[in-house]
Design an enzyme around this catalytic site. Structure first.
Site, PDB file in Angstrom:
ATOM      1  N   GLU A  45      -5.071  -4.163  -4.080  1.00 53.66           N
ATOM      2  CA  GLU A  45      -4.327  -2.913  -3.885  1.00 53.66           C
ATOM      3  C   GLU A  45      -2.852  -3.147  -4.212  1.00 53.66           C
ATOM      4  O   GLU A  45      -2.302  -4.199  -3.906  1.00 53.66           O
ATOM      5  CB  GLU A  45      -4.454  -2.483  -2.417  1.00 53.66           C
ATOM      6  CG  GLU A  45      -3.854  -1.133  -2.106  1.00 53.66           C
ATOM      7  CD  GLU A  45      -3.970  -0.770  -0.623  1.00 53.66           C
ATOM      8  OE1 GLU A  45      -3.926  -1.690   0.224  1.00 53.66           O
ATOM      9  OE2 GLU A  45      -4.095   0.419  -0.315  1.00 53.66           O
ATOM     10  N   LYS A 117      -8.346   6.463  -2.813  1.00 58.41           N
ATOM     11  CA  LYS A 117      -8.602   6.039  -1.422  1.00 58.41           C
ATOM     12  C   LYS A 117      -8.794   7.250  -0.510  1.00 58.41           C
ATOM     13  O   LYS A 117      -7.932   8.150  -0.478  1.00 58.41           O
ATOM     14  CB  LYS A 117      -7.401   5.213  -0.962  1.00 58.41           C
ATOM     15  CG  LYS A 117      -7.528   4.525   0.397  1.00 58.41           C
ATOM     16  CD  LYS A 117      -6.200   3.800   0.706  1.00 58.41           C
ATOM     17  CE  LYS A 117      -6.290   2.833   1.864  1.00 58.41           C
ATOM     18  NZ  LYS A 117      -4.986   2.170   2.117  1.00 58.41           N
ATOM     19  N   CYS A 158      -9.038  -1.060   0.436  1.00 58.87           N
ATOM     20  CA  CYS A 158      -8.400  -1.541   1.668  1.00 58.87           C
ATOM     21  C   CYS A 158      -8.943  -0.938   2.972  1.00 58.87           C
ATOM     22  O   CYS A 158     -10.045  -1.268   3.386  1.00 58.87           O
ATOM     23  CB  CYS A 158      -6.889  -1.338   1.534  1.00 58.87           C
ATOM     24  SG  CYS A 158      -5.896  -2.331   2.666  1.00 58.87           S
TER      25      CYS A 158
END
Ligand SMILES: O=C(O)CNC(=O)[C@H](CS)NC(=O)CCC(=O)C(=O)O
Length: 285
Positions: A45, A117, A158
């Protein structure tokens, strides 16, 4: 290497607020991955940029056809390798927001797929500081999987790691074989949870998991827990770069026959369906 397998690499790096310096690091690691025989190399990321001041990331956000991503497309094409670029600062729908987007580029330099995300890191880290990613980030809406030479990839970023239902859908609805979890975990939460969560996702989905990590100190206020991991569908760690190594690659072979044999021997896909039947038949009583 067994004939039914293909090599992947996962990179660990310490990105800073300098696009050119991070690109130079990525280029060097891509060369290492090619030399090792990998067909895909995964970056963490915020590979291209980690802000030192608030507002920096939003200001520099670009569309996926902008000059930053173009350079990475050229890198993929010139090196002849697929790239997983986890967490690019993609321009959002207004000037105050970006999307935290995971981009897959093929070995001809074409963007094959992108995933923004879904779960944003609005967290008060115990013993650490508070984060509010949603203050400058728009959440994604779509679950994304894409075919590649190293199998069918399930995309995430993440903090998504803490939401197992996403990975269940990637495996059971989208037929993923390899789950990608590019990350910049905090040191505190990484020490406590990182490896356990990643191995759990591998075991409960019977997928390979590739988790490229940011590592070390990015600036005065920001540090990440580096422990880049490649985990097989049995839950075994088959590639690792410990936290103390700030920059490098881990390499492992994706063995498709292992995916098949784990799934055949422990048939959880079938078990899920049996469960549904069980509940339905009880309801009918
Ligand atoms: O802001 C950027 O530059 C890039 N984005 C991140 O670093 C994100 C949001 S702040 N970090 C995480 O999701 C950490 C998750 C984590 O550490 C956990 O779940 O424990």
């Amino acid at each position: 290497m067994a004939s039914n397998s293909v090599r992947v690499a996962a990179a660990q790096m310490t990105s800073i607020n300098d696009l050119a310096a991070n690109f130079a690091t990525c280029s060097r690691l891509v060369k290492e991955a090619v030399a090792a025989g990998a067909k895909l190399v995964c970056f963490p990321e915020s590979f291209s940029f980690i802000a030192a001041k608030s507002g920096e990331s939003v200001k520099l956000a670009e569309p996926l056809d902008g000059p930053i991503m173009q350079r990475y497309c050229s890198l993929a094409r010139e090196s002849g390798i697929w790239l997983s670029l986890g967490g690019f600062q993609e321009k959002g729908s207004d000037d105050a927001h970006l999307r935290n987007t995971h981009v897959i580029i093929d070995d001809s330099g074409n963007i094959r797929s992108s995933y923004s995300k879904i779960h944003l890191f609005d967290v008060d880290v115990p013993g650490g500081r508070a984060y509010k990613e949603s203050s400058f980030t728009e959440p994604g809406k779509d679950i994304v999987a894409v075919d590649s030479p190293v199998g069918r990839l399930g995309l995430s970023v993440c903090y998504d790691l803490r939401f197992p239902e996403l990975y269940q859908q990637l495996r059971f609805q989208h037929e993923a074989q390899v789950l990608l979890v590019p990350s910049a975990f905090t040191t505190i939460t990484g020490q406590a949870h990182w490896e356990i969560l990643l191995r759990a996702r591998a075991i409960e989905t019977q997928c390979y998991v590739i988790a490229a990590a940011q590592a070390g100190k990015h600036n005065e206020n920001r540090e990440s827990y580096g422990d880049t991991l490649i985990i097989d569908p049995w839950g075994t760690v088959v590639g690792r770069l410990p936290d103390r190594i700030s920059t490098g690659i881990a390499v492992a072979d994706i063995d498709f026959s292992l995916i098949d044999s784990v799934r055949a021997k422990i048939p959880i896909a079938k078990g899920r369906n049996d469960n549904h039947r069980c509940r339905n038949s009880q309801a009918a009583l």
